[in-house]
Design an enzyme around this catalytic site. Structure first.
Site, short mmCIF file in Angstrom:
data_model
loop_
_atom_site.label_atom_id
_atom_site.label_comp_id
_atom_site.label_asym_id
_atom_site.label_seq_id
_atom_site.Cartn_x
_atom_site.Cartn_y
_atom_site.Cartn_z
N TYR A 30 -2.33 -2.06 10.56
CA TYR A 30 -2.31 -2.22 9.11
C TYR A 30 -0.99 -1.69 8.54
CZ TYR A 30 -3.74 -1.96 4.22
OH TYR A 30 -3.81 -2.11 2.86
N SER A 85 0.88 -1.17 0.00
CA SER A 85 0.00 0.00 0.00
C SER A 85 0.91 1.22 0.00
CB SER A 85 -0.83 -0.01 1.28
OG SER A 85 -1.47 1.24 1.46
N1 NAP Z 1 -8.70 -0.82 -1.44
C1 NAP Z 1 -7.71 -0.06 -1.05
O1 NAP Z 1 -7.87 1.17 -0.85
C2 NAP Z 1 -6.33 -0.64 -0.87
C3 NAP Z 1 -5.23 0.23 -0.81
C4 NAP Z 1 -3.96 -0.29 -0.61
C5 NAP Z 1 -3.78 -1.65 -0.50
N2 NAP Z 1 -4.84 -2.50 -0.56
C6 NAP Z 1 -4.59 -3.93 -0.43
O2 NAP Z 1 -5.14 -4.61 -1.54
C7 NAP Z 1 -5.41 -5.97 -1.19
C8 NAP Z 1 -6.80 -6.35 -1.69
O3 NAP Z 1 -7.78 -5.56 -1.04
P1 NAP Z 1 -9.07 -5.00 -1.79
O4 NAP Z 1 -8.97 -3.52 -1.78
O5 NAP Z 1 -9.28 -5.70 -3.07
O6 NAP Z 1 -10.20 -5.35 -0.72
P2 NAP Z 1 -11.36 -6.47 -0.76
O7 NAP Z 1 -12.22 -6.25 -1.95
O8 NAP Z 1 -12.01 -6.41 0.56
O9 NAP Z 1 -10.57 -7.82 -0.94
C9 NAP Z 1 -9.84 -8.42 0.10
C10 NAP Z 1 -9.65 -9.88 -0.26
O10 NAP Z 1 -8.80 -10.51 0.71
C11 NAP Z 1 -9.39 -11.75 1.03
N3 NAP Z 1 -8.97 -12.30 2.33
C12 NAP Z 1 -9.06 -11.75 3.56
N4 NAP Z 1 -8.58 -12.59 4.48
C13 NAP Z 1 -8.18 -13.72 3.83
C14 NAP Z 1 -7.60 -14.95 4.21
N5 NAP Z 1 -7.35 -15.25 5.50
N6 NAP Z 1 -7.30 -15.87 3.24
C15 NAP Z 1 -7.56 -15.59 1.94
N7 NAP Z 1 -8.14 -14.45 1.51
C16 NAP Z 1 -8.43 -13.52 2.45
C17 NAP Z 1 -10.89 -11.48 1.01
O11 NAP Z 1 -11.56 -12.71 0.93
P3 NAP Z 1 -13.07 -12.96 1.47
O12 NAP Z 1 -13.97 -12.59 0.34
O13 NAP Z 1 -13.12 -14.40 1.80
O14 NAP Z 1 -13.26 -12.08 2.67
C18 NAP Z 1 -10.97 -10.65 -0.27
O15 NAP Z 1 -10.98 -11.46 -1.41
C19 NAP Z 1 -5.23 -6.06 0.31
O16 NAP Z 1 -3.98 -6.65 0.59
C20 NAP Z 1 -5.23 -4.60 0.77
O17 NAP Z 1 -4.48 -4.43 1.95
C21 NAP Z 1 -6.11 -2.02 -0.75
#
Ligand code: NAP
Length: 273
Positions: free
Chosen positions: A146, A133
């Site tokens: 985080y 991030s």
């Molecule tokens: N969105 C942002 O603003 C942002 C910014 C910077 C970085 N990120 C990073 O991007 C990545 C993806 O996030 P996103 O924004 O796409 O959010 P998201 O739509 O909420 O997706 C998160 C994903 O992680 C999965 N997950 C959580 N715990 C898990 C586990 N124990 N084993 C396997 N899968 C698991 C969730 O699965 P379930 O469906 O089963 O819950 C979901 O598929 C994350 O690493 C996050 O930290 C996001």
């Protein structure tokens, strides 16, 4: 020969969009998720296969690589994307909440990476792309767990690249700014310890501001394209900031004295959106 990417957390957001984007670009996609029985859209796309994987479950981690190998001739890219945010005043967090944050965002990545390395070494190539991030390189208030998990991931990735280089295995880091996904909804766990008082006003202002910023943010397609760029550009480049303002804020982080930068970040986080 078609290349193959393995993705964690493909049930939503960045993982799901990356699965679709790589498939459109002609790659084989092994898309993993905790609850594949709920998935419909990705199952219907040719070239995408779905696998069950919770990155904290040893049983899943121990068997996943052999399962993928049975389905695809090579595995070219491991995209460690699964993650969530445990946020709020640190004093309100429990040791279990700290452990869970690191189990998913850090140890899950390390454990899965360790499973893939023998395959990458044997086939003579491979790439690990880790989702950090922009706040893996600076910090914002109330994101202590985080931020520290993503800082750990940055350090892990940066150090790992040295020992893997002789084996033709690359490590890359994706650094998204705010992206409109489920992250600030169901993937945000806010500490709920009611016995600890005194942080309510700060939490209300900061967390509400974060949610609003997220609503105005670009969608996950922008990150999917960056992951594809990282996987295919042939460059010896470690970090890929992505999303609105990501490059600018990381440049400011680099050029400004830390105390100035942090003051601006804190002020900006407190501003009404
Ligand atoms: N969105 C942002 O603003 C942002 C910014 C910077 C970085 N990120 C990073 O991007 C990545 C993806 O996030 P996103 O924004 O796409 O959010 P998201 O739509 O909420 O997706 C998160 C994903 O992680 C999965 N997950 C959580 N715990 C898990 C586990 N124990 N084993 C396997 N899968 C698991 C969730 O699965 P379930 O469906 O089963 O819950 C979901 O598929 C994350 O690493 C996050 O930290 C996001």
């Amino acid at each position: 020969m078609k290349k193959t990417i393995f993705i964690t957390g493909a049930s939503s957001g960045i993982g799901r969009e990356t699965a679709k984007y790589f498939s459109e670009k002609g790659w084989n996609v092994a898309a993993s998720m905790r609850s594949p029985e709920k998935e419909e859209e990705l199952k219907a796309i040719e070239g995408i296969r779905i696998y069950k994987l919770d990155v904290t479950r040893k049983e899943d981690l121990n068997t996943i690589v052999a399962t993928i190998q049975a389905d695809f001739p090579t595995i070219d890219v491991l995209f460690n994307n699964a993650g969530y945010g445990a946020v709020g005043a640190f004093e309100k967090s429990s040791p279990d909440e700290v452990k869970q944050q690191f189990d998913v965002n850090v140890f899950g990545v390390m454990d899965l990476t360790r499973e893939f390395l023998p395959v990458f070494r044997e086939q003579g190539h491979g790439m690990i792309i880790n989702t950090s991030s922009v706040i893996g390189r600076f910090t914002v208030p109330l994101y202590t767990l985080y931020c520290s998990s993503k800082w750990a991931l940055e350090g892990f990735s940066e150090a790992l690249q040295y020992e893997l280089k002789p084996f033709n295995i690359q490590v890359k880091i994706i650094e998204p700014a705010a992206i409109k996904t489920d992250f600030h909804g169901r993937s945000l766990q806010v500490f709920e310890n009611k016995e600890v008082q005194g942080y309510d006003e700060l939490e209300d202002r900061i967390l509400a501001g974060m949610k609003k910023r997220n609503e105005k943010a670009p969608g996950p397609e922008v990150v999917a394209k960056t992951v594809f760029q990282a996987a295919t550009d042939g460059k010896n480049k470690l970090r890929y900031p992505t999303g609105k303002g990501a490059k600018a804020i990381l440049l400011a982080r680099k050029l400004m004295p830390t105390s100035w930068f942090n003051k601006i970040v804190f002020k900006q986080q407190l501003e009404k959106q």
